[in-house]
Design a protein around this motif. Structure first.
Motif, PDB file in Angstrom:
ATOM      1  N   VAL A   1       0.750  -1.217   0.084  1.00  0.00           N
ATOM      2  CA  VAL A   1       0.018   0.078  -0.056  1.00  0.00           C
ATOM      3  C   VAL A   1       0.796   1.243  -0.069  1.00  0.00           C
ATOM      4  CG1 VAL A   1      -2.020  -1.042   1.066  1.00  0.00           C
ATOM      5  CG2 VAL A   1      -0.255   0.026   2.574  1.00  0.00           C
ATOM      6  N   LEU A   2       1.917   0.850  -0.217  1.00  0.00           N
ATOM      7  CA  LEU A   2       3.331   2.293  -0.215  1.00  0.00           C
ATOM      8  C   LEU A   2       3.877   2.768  -1.437  1.00  0.00           C
ATOM      9  CD1 LEU A   2       4.652   1.411   3.015  1.00  0.00           C
ATOM     10  CD2 LEU A   2       2.676   2.675   2.952  1.00  0.00           C
TER      11      LEU A   2
ATOM     12  N   LEU B   1      -1.061   5.682  -0.114  1.00  0.00           N
ATOM     13  CA  LEU B   1      -1.751   4.406   0.597  1.00  0.00           C
ATOM     14  C   LEU B   1      -3.100   4.018   0.018  1.00  0.00           C
ATOM     15  CD1 LEU B   1      -1.569   5.627   4.331  1.00  0.00           C
ATOM     16  CD2 LEU B   1       0.350   4.600   2.945  1.00  0.00           C
TER      17      LEU B   1
ATOM     18  N   ILE C   1      -2.058   1.773   8.474  1.00  0.00           N
ATOM     19  CA  ILE C   1      -0.824   1.967   8.595  1.00  0.00           C
ATOM     20  C   ILE C   1      -0.199   2.314   9.980  1.00  0.00           C
ATOM     21  CG2 ILE C   1      -0.386   4.302   7.576  1.00  0.00           C
ATOM     22  CD1 ILE C   1       1.848   3.364   5.924  1.00  0.00           C
TER      23      ILE C   1
ATOM     24  N   ASN D   1       5.519   1.679   9.751  1.00  0.00           N
ATOM     25  CA  ASN D   1       5.580   1.435   8.112  1.00  0.00           C
ATOM     26  C   ASN D   1       5.818   2.889   7.508  1.00  0.00           C
ATOM     27  OD1 ASN D   1       2.440  -0.222   8.858  1.00  0.00           O
ATOM     28  ND2 ASN D   1       4.185  -1.083   8.359  1.00  0.00           N
TER      29      ASN D   1
END
Length: 365
Positions: free
Chosen positions: A143-144, A152, A239, A243
């Motif tokens: 998601v990064l 995200l 997150i 993270n």
């Protein structure tokens, strides 16, 4: 170049190479056994572990190079004193201080090597080793995005973070878009800052959003209702700060031009760039440690009460290097905190230890 200078330089380079190979080898072996379980659990082959360790070599060299030079100088001059070579030179009318000249040259050479390593190789290899560790081993890249800003994404939500302050642990410039099944935006949240609140139970906690504006779609009218409040508003971004640490580009992963550009960008957006300014000055200040430590070690090796015992001299040298690192780290830390200007934080340790080197050398007979 005089024969004496060539001899001293050759000995220093030889011992420095041996010390560097031994220390880097020990570091890699220890790191291998510490991380091999993580690679196996992630289903990665041993070859991937070796690639990860290979990418870490420039970073290790950048950390070990000043100490390797210090020990090499201590061993070279200590052995020359033990074998009465220094006495022979003095008998021939050559003062001990003439031995310092090639040491300055070697120190400058190692400083250039350290600067090139930290500026050219470390940014590339550190980014690749971190990518392997966090994306392949920890598997936290789904998601990064490693762009200037942080993005995200999950099934029905996209979040954007302009800047993450690692020191304060706060995110700035947060925008969250929430979509329905037809990919129509049904909610948008804009917040100035966000602070993470960990969950007491196992799992990901919530972010507390402050100074926010919220837009919610009214299904009946098709219009958005707009509201604003100071907050806090609890919201799960899926997150954690850990993270975010993995995707915020670190100073060692940037060259000097990249770091300057990054500082200008985040300052133009109104964010604090003190940490990065300290790191910018540190990138130019730290390589000079090679010259300073070579002079300090020459002074220690030349003192009469230390020269007769090589192990004692080496111990003194390692102690001086340890003190330098402690004091340098302390100055950098208070520079991060804004207690002293960034340039002062980066250069204070060099200035004080250079004064120590001059003092020690002046006391040598």
């Amino acid at each position: 170049m005089p024969i004496l200078y060539r001899y001293v330089i050759h000995q220093i380079l030889r011992y420095a190479a041996v010390i560097l190979v031994i220390v880097v080898g020990i570091y890699l072996v220890v790191d291998f056994f510490e991380r091999i379980d993580n690679f196996i659990e992630a289903g990665l082959p041993v070859s991937r572990t070796l690639v990860y360790l290979a990418y870490k070599i420039p970073t290790i060299i950048a950390q070990i190079l000043p100490v390797a030079l210090l020990l090499a100088v201590m061993v070279t001059l200590g052995l020359m004193g033990k074998h009465n070579e220094v006495v022979a030179l003095k008998s021939g009318g050559i003062s001990y201080h003439r031995l310092v000249r090639p040491l300055v040259g070697v120190g400058v050479l190692f400083s250039l090597l350290l600067f090139i390593t930290a500026e050219v190789f470390v940014p590339v290899t550190a980014a690749k080793s971190n990518a392997i560790w966090w994306e392949e081993v920890k598997q936290r890249s789904a998601v990064l995005s490693r762009e200037k800003n942080i993005w995200l994404k999950d099934d029905q939500r996209i979040a954007h973070i302009k800047f993450y302050d690692r020191d304060a642990g706060t995110a700035h410039g947060i925008t969250v878009y929430v979509f329905d099944e037809a990919f129509r935006m049904v909610r948008r949240i804009d917040a100035a800052t966000a602070v993470y609140e960990p969950s007491h139970a196992r799992g990901i906690g919530h972010w507390q959003l402050f100074e926010l504006m919220e837009q919610v779609l009214d299904p009946a009218s098709g219009q958005y209702r707009v509201s604003s409040e100071d907050g806090p508003l609890g919201f799960s971004l899926g997150i954690t700060p850990e993270n975010l640490e993995t995707v915020v580009k670190k100073s060692e992963e940037m060259s000097l031009p990249e770091l300057r550009a990054y500082i200008r960008r985040i300052e133009s957006e109104g964010y604090d760039a003190t940490r990065y300014r300290v790191d910018l000055y540190a990138k130019t200040a730290f390589p000079f440690v090679c010259v300073i430590l070579s002079l300090v070690s020459a002074g220690i090796a030349g003192r009469r009460n230390v020269r007769d015992g090589l192990p004692v001299g080496i111990t003194y040298g390692i102690g001086i290097a340890f003190l330098y690192w402690i004091f340098y780290s302390f100055c950098i830390s208070i520079g991060y905190g804004g207690m002293i200007p960034p340039a002062v934080a980066a250069w204070t340790a060099n200035f004080l230890f250079l004064c120590l080197a001059v003092f020690v050398l002046m006391s040598v007979a």
